[in-house]
Design an enzyme around this catalytic site. Structure first.
Site, PDB file in Angstrom:
ATOM      1  N   GLU A 271      -7.137  13.130  -3.583  1.00  0.00           N
ATOM      2  CA  GLU A 271      -7.235  11.685  -2.183  1.00  0.00           C
ATOM      3  C   GLU A 271      -7.550  10.776  -2.806  1.00  0.00           C
ATOM      4  O   GLU A 271      -7.290   9.626  -1.631  1.00  0.00           O
ATOM      5  CB  GLU A 271      -8.238  12.358  -1.340  1.00  0.00           C
ATOM      6  CG  GLU A 271     -10.243  11.881  -1.762  1.00  0.00           C
ATOM      7  CD  GLU A 271     -10.819  13.069  -2.490  1.00  0.00           C
ATOM      8  OE1 GLU A 271      -9.793  14.007  -2.825  1.00  0.00           O
ATOM      9  OE2 GLU A 271     -11.884  13.451  -1.936  1.00  0.00           O
ATOM     10  N   GLU A 305      -5.798  16.647   0.701  1.00  0.00           N
ATOM     11  CA  GLU A 305      -6.064  15.225   0.092  1.00  0.00           C
ATOM     12  C   GLU A 305      -5.937  14.323   1.305  1.00  0.00           C
ATOM     13  O   GLU A 305      -6.168  13.449   1.686  1.00  0.00           O
ATOM     14  CB  GLU A 305      -5.102  15.355  -0.607  1.00  0.00           C
ATOM     15  CG  GLU A 305      -4.850  16.669  -1.789  1.00  0.00           C
ATOM     16  CD  GLU A 305      -6.370  16.979  -2.223  1.00  0.00           C
ATOM     17  OE1 GLU A 305      -6.913  15.518  -2.051  1.00  0.00           O
ATOM     18  OE2 GLU A 305      -6.811  18.009  -2.846  1.00  0.00           O
ATOM     19  N   HIS A 308      -8.934  14.461   3.726  1.00  0.00           N
ATOM     20  CA  HIS A 308      -9.044  13.169   2.795  1.00  0.00           C
ATOM     21  C   HIS A 308      -9.237  11.901   3.850  1.00  0.00           C
ATOM     22  O   HIS A 308     -10.749  10.828   3.463  1.00  0.00           O
ATOM     23  CB  HIS A 308      -9.375  13.588   1.239  1.00  0.00           C
ATOM     24  CG  HIS A 308     -10.688  14.935   0.959  1.00  0.00           C
ATOM     25  ND1 HIS A 308     -11.550  15.105   1.079  1.00  0.00           N
ATOM     26  CD2 HIS A 308      -9.921  15.186  -0.117  1.00  0.00           C
ATOM     27  CE1 HIS A 308     -12.177  16.374   0.605  1.00  0.00           C
ATOM     28  NE2 HIS A 308     -11.053  16.482   0.393  1.00  0.00           N
TER      29      HIS A 308
END
Ligand code: 0A1
Ligand code: ZN
Length: 881
Positions: A271, A305, A308
């Site tokens: 991420e 991701e 995040h």
């Protein structure tokens, strides 16, 4: 390689850094073998810190080639540089100062895939958890946050693309055919979120307008020629961005969001702020090469991701013990996203299957650790299913206990209170306590106590008094380092299902707190009495899997059948079907173990077949009902002295009995669950394929001929059907001419597509039986195999050790010896990958004594020769725990 130091890091030893990092300015002059990194770091001493305290920076296999203090050469007596640390002394007491650190690193030789490395000619980075220290000396810990300016200089022809975090500042031509680009990331971040990518890639572009009206450029970079295969990932990204605005009120915060797909990657994806780096397996998809499961994974990981950005990046972790703070929460968020995009109950069933098959064994074995560990020897080994999936379940329980609105309030408070900070689990939990007024003190044990709680229930219905009394006990089994456990706060969702299928509403509940349909268990034992229950109900326990526990309740088959027919919670219907099948599976395995004939009373299958044929239910759910517990699930239920051959034989016998009992239904499903129009990866179409393919498997078992699968293989117009047909052929008829022909055709057709060849490896590596090892060894010589590529290794060696119970656990121990050799060889190149493969031994103590001894011997061999900290940590714990 970071070799073993034996050093254990303890949560209790946490303390803030002596120096505060204000700004980071990095210049990379890229070269495959000698990349020059110049890091200009501005620090000041933290208030109150000893004026004599030196600055200690982390390194890993580094050599220092220059050090300036406020732009002047630093006197050698003021610092000490070793490969793993740079210690600088005589630093100002209060005023800020600048260090300029120069290192030369070799990305081409970086086979660990941590730090700066090369993947198919592309420069890329992986810095979580401690990879940044392989690039330059740095305070490489998540509570050191700073804004970064990055300048990348590289040969223009080979690297037209120069990417880093944040917003693009500008670029231009440089000397000797080189060019440069500069990036600025205004959001203070820890080093683990740093990323750099350079090379020559194709791009897919789009844009997204945020809820406040800002336009964000979206770019997905893939190898040239693969652009069309990134369309689904782009679509998933836009849906994720919208969903996070709508459900969590979270907006993206830079002008650009980039994803780069690389073919050599240790994990799923990363991420990095504004520049996610992905394993290409989780970006690239088209109907010809990706299965429905691949599409679902891409959607989930793209979302994970992206999410995040708020849970991990804007609010990061104070230290690596808090890993679940970002991972558990973000998995919870991606699960909710997928549930909203697809079918919530089907998604929940898949989550629970995964949790039980991966996390429960971890929690029950030598590698068990709390969701928030309190010590570690190698942090890379804590990216586990306990931290991720159990961490998500813990977040889900907070939502269940608080209810939707108060959970949302708590999340809002968390974002407001901790934005820009490096937070702890305590900070997170306090937000929910403050938003709800509820005490989560006992609940917090979920973060600190390892092991899956067992909840035992007995029920007594008093027809005269119309009361139902439950005796409920909980225990948490001992785990390494935790012999005794305290009772947990377990939110147990339950329903009392009456004979007519309705759910009883009790007049009163005594003996435990109940909110809605959730009973709050807090003591080691509860006696709970429900009044006003008109007739003896069937007990539906742990609905929607409200808590990650094992429930022990001796349920009558008739009650399970009632639940399977009438529960309004679809998860519980599926659970009831599974519970109906389990005794047959266990008995069959035990009979096989004793060498007795396997007898199967197939009446348990009525409920399963009724669900499978019910047109009122969605096909994906019906397919889940047909998928029996796996061999690993049965092994777990048996709980020890396991013989994988017997479990396999028992399960096969049950499958055959169901296949025969449901022959007509399966034929109908094969004929009716056909595709409507062109392939589409949507959940409803995927569900129809799943149901048809499940039926095809049962038909093949009943008819015991490769013909059906061979025909399906020939007819398939998408990878889901093709791979499924190939699996049935290879696993059921490994020596049939049809299978050889299909395997060759598949290999020839997809020779140029490594991700599809991975499926070919995986299908063959999981063919059950003794012959598997020889097959795997042969396939290692195949020209498509590449020991340096983690996806290839996982598809062949990983699939064999994790997903081929009979093959890997051969009675002569050859599977274990093979793994030991593989570990030692892979460890020399990529310790992270080796350590992860070795976790396949985590349940070795559950094996029957002969196999257990052979497994132990292989572990001892690894222990004797291992080099890396990563593998040393796993092997020691596996042997000891
Ligand atoms: N934070 C990533 C997982 C990840 C962790 C370590 C890595 O190093 C090889 C890579 C990725 C995630 O949760 O997706
Ligand atoms: Zn994550």
């Amino acid at each position: 390689m970071r070799t073993d130091t034996g050093r254990i890091i303890h949560l209790a030893d946490y303390r803030p850094t002596d120096f505060v990092l204000e700004r980071v300015d990095l210049t990379f002059e890229l070269d495959p073998e000698a990349t020059k990194v110049e890091a200009r770091l501005i620090f000041h001493r933290r208030d109150g810190v000893d004026p004599a305290a030196p600055l200690v920076l982390d390194g890993d296999e580094l050599t220092l080639s220059g050090l300036l203090f406020d732009q002047m050469e630093m006197a050698p007596e003021r610092y000490t540089a070793t490969p793993d640390a740079l210690v600088v002394r005589d630093l100002p007491e209060t005023s800020p100062f600048e260090l300029t650190i120069t290192t030369i690193i070799n990305p081409q030789a970086n086979s660990q895939l941590m730090g700066l490395y090369r993947s198919s000619g592309i420069y890329c980075t992986q810095c979580e958890a401690e990879g940044f220290r392989r690039i330059t000396y740095f305070p490489d810990r998540p509570d050191v946050l700073a804004p970064y300016t990055i300048t990348i200089i590289a040969d223009k022809a080979a690297n037209p693309l120069l990417l880093s975090n944040g917003n693009y500042l500008g670029g231009g031509n440089f000397d000797e055919g080189r060019h440069f680009a500069a990036w600025f990331d205004p959001h203070p971040k820890p080093a683990y979120l740093f990323a750099l990518v350079a090379g020559d890639l194709g791009v897919v572009e789009d844009k997204f307008t945020t809820m406040s009206g800002r336009e964000v450029a979206l770019k997905i970079y893939v190898e040239h020629g693969k652009e069309s295969r990134a369309a689904y990932a782009m679509d998933a990204l836009k849906r994720s961005m919208k969903w996070d605005e709508e459900v969590f009120g979270r907006e993206y915060d830079l002008d650009i969001f980039m994803i780069v797909a690389v073919s050599d990657f240790n994990m799923g994806a990363m991420e990095n702020k504004g520049l996610n780096v992905f394993n290409d397996k989780y970006v690239l998809a088209d109907p010809e090469t990706a299965t429905d499961a691949d599409y679902a994974n891409i959607e989930a990981i793209i979302a994970h991701e992206y999410f995040h950005n708020w849970t991990g990046n804007r609010i990061t972790c104070r230290d690596w013990f808090q890993l679940c703070l970002k991972e558990g929460l973000t998995v919870f968020r991606d699960h909710e996203f997928s549930a909203d995009q697809r079918s919530r109950p089907v998604k929940r069933i898949a989550e629970v299957r995964h949790l039980r098959s991966e996390q429960f064994p971890e929690d029950a074995g030598p590698l068990a650790h709390p969701v928030r560990p309190d010590k570690y020897r190698e942090i890379n080994n804590f990216y586990t299913t306990t931290v991720y999936e159990k961490g998500s379940e813990v977040t889900r329980m907070i939502a269940t206990i608080l209810g939707r609105d108060r959970f949302k309030k708590g999340m809002d408070l968390y974002f407001e209170r901790h934005d820009g900070e490096a937070a702890t689990v305590e900070d997170f939990v306090r937000c929910f306590e403050d938003a709800s007024g509820r005490d989560l003190g006992q609940f917090s044990l979920w973060y600190n106590q390892a092991g899956t709680p067992h909840v035992t229930v007995t029920a007594d219905y008093d027809a005269a008094a119309k009361t139902l009394t439950l005796e409920i006990g909980q225990t948490v089994p001992p785990t390494p380092g935790q012999a005794h456990k305290k009772p947990m706060h377990i939110p147990l969702d339950l329903a009392l299902v009456l004979e007519d299928g309705t759910i009883a509403v009790p007049a009163s509940v005594d003996g435990a707190e109940m909110t809605g349909s959730v009973l709050h268990l807090k003591e080691a034992r509860h006696t709970v009495t429900f009044t006003g229950i008109p007739s003896r109900p069937a007990l539906s326990l742990n609905r929607s899997f409200s808590a990650p526990i094992v429930v022990r309740y001796d349920q009558k088959p008739a009650d399970l059948a009632l639940i399977a027919r009438h529960e309004t919670d679809l998860f519980s219907r599926w659970q009831a079907i599974t519970d109906l099948a389990l005794p047959a599976l266990k008995d069959a395995a035990l009979a096989a173990r004793k060498g007795e004939a396997i007898q199967i009373d197939v009446t348990f299958a009525d409920a399963l077949l009724a669900v499978a044929a019910d047109p009122a239910l969605e096909p994906a759910f019906r397919a889940q009902a047909l998928a029996l517990p796996s061999e690993a699930d049965i092994a777990r239920e048996l709980g020890g002295d396991n013989d994988p051959d017997a479990i396999h034989a028992g399960r096969e016998a049950v499958l055959t009995a169901i296949a025969r009992a449901g022959a007509d239904a399966f034929r109908t499903l094969c004929d009716t669950m056909t595709a409507e129009g062109a392939y589409s990866p949507d959940a409803a179409s995927a569900g129809r394929r799943a149901l048809r393919n499940a039926a095809l498997l049962y038909r093949t078992i009943a008819e015991d001929t490769p013909a059906l699968a061979a025909e399906a293989f020939a007819k398939a117009d998408n990878m889901t059907d093709l791979a499924q047909a190939l699996t049935v052929l290879a696993h059921r008829f490994p020596e049939a001419p049809e299978t050889h022909a299909a395997l060759s055709a598949f290999e020839a057709r997809f020779a140029e597509n490594a991700l599809v060849i991975d499926k070919w490896f995986q299908i063959q590596a999981t063919i059950p039986g003794e012959g598997a090892l020889a097959r795997v060894m042969r396939l290692k010589e195949n020209r498509h195999f590449n020991e340096n590529n983690p996806n290839r290794v996982r598809s062949l060696v990983g699939a064999f050790v994790f997903s081929n119970p009979t093959g890997f656990n051969r009675a002569d121990g050859a599977g274990y010896r093979f793994l030991a050799e593989e570990i030692l060889r892979i460890d020399a190149k990529n310790p992270q990958l080796a350590a992860r493969l070795l976790t396949s031994m985590r349940s070795w103590r559950q094996l029957e004594p002969g196999r257990a001894e052979l497994a132990r011997a292989a572990l001892v061999r690894v222990e004797r020769e291992v080099l890396s900290n990563d593998v040393r940590d796993i092997v020691d714990r596996t042997l000891k725990g």
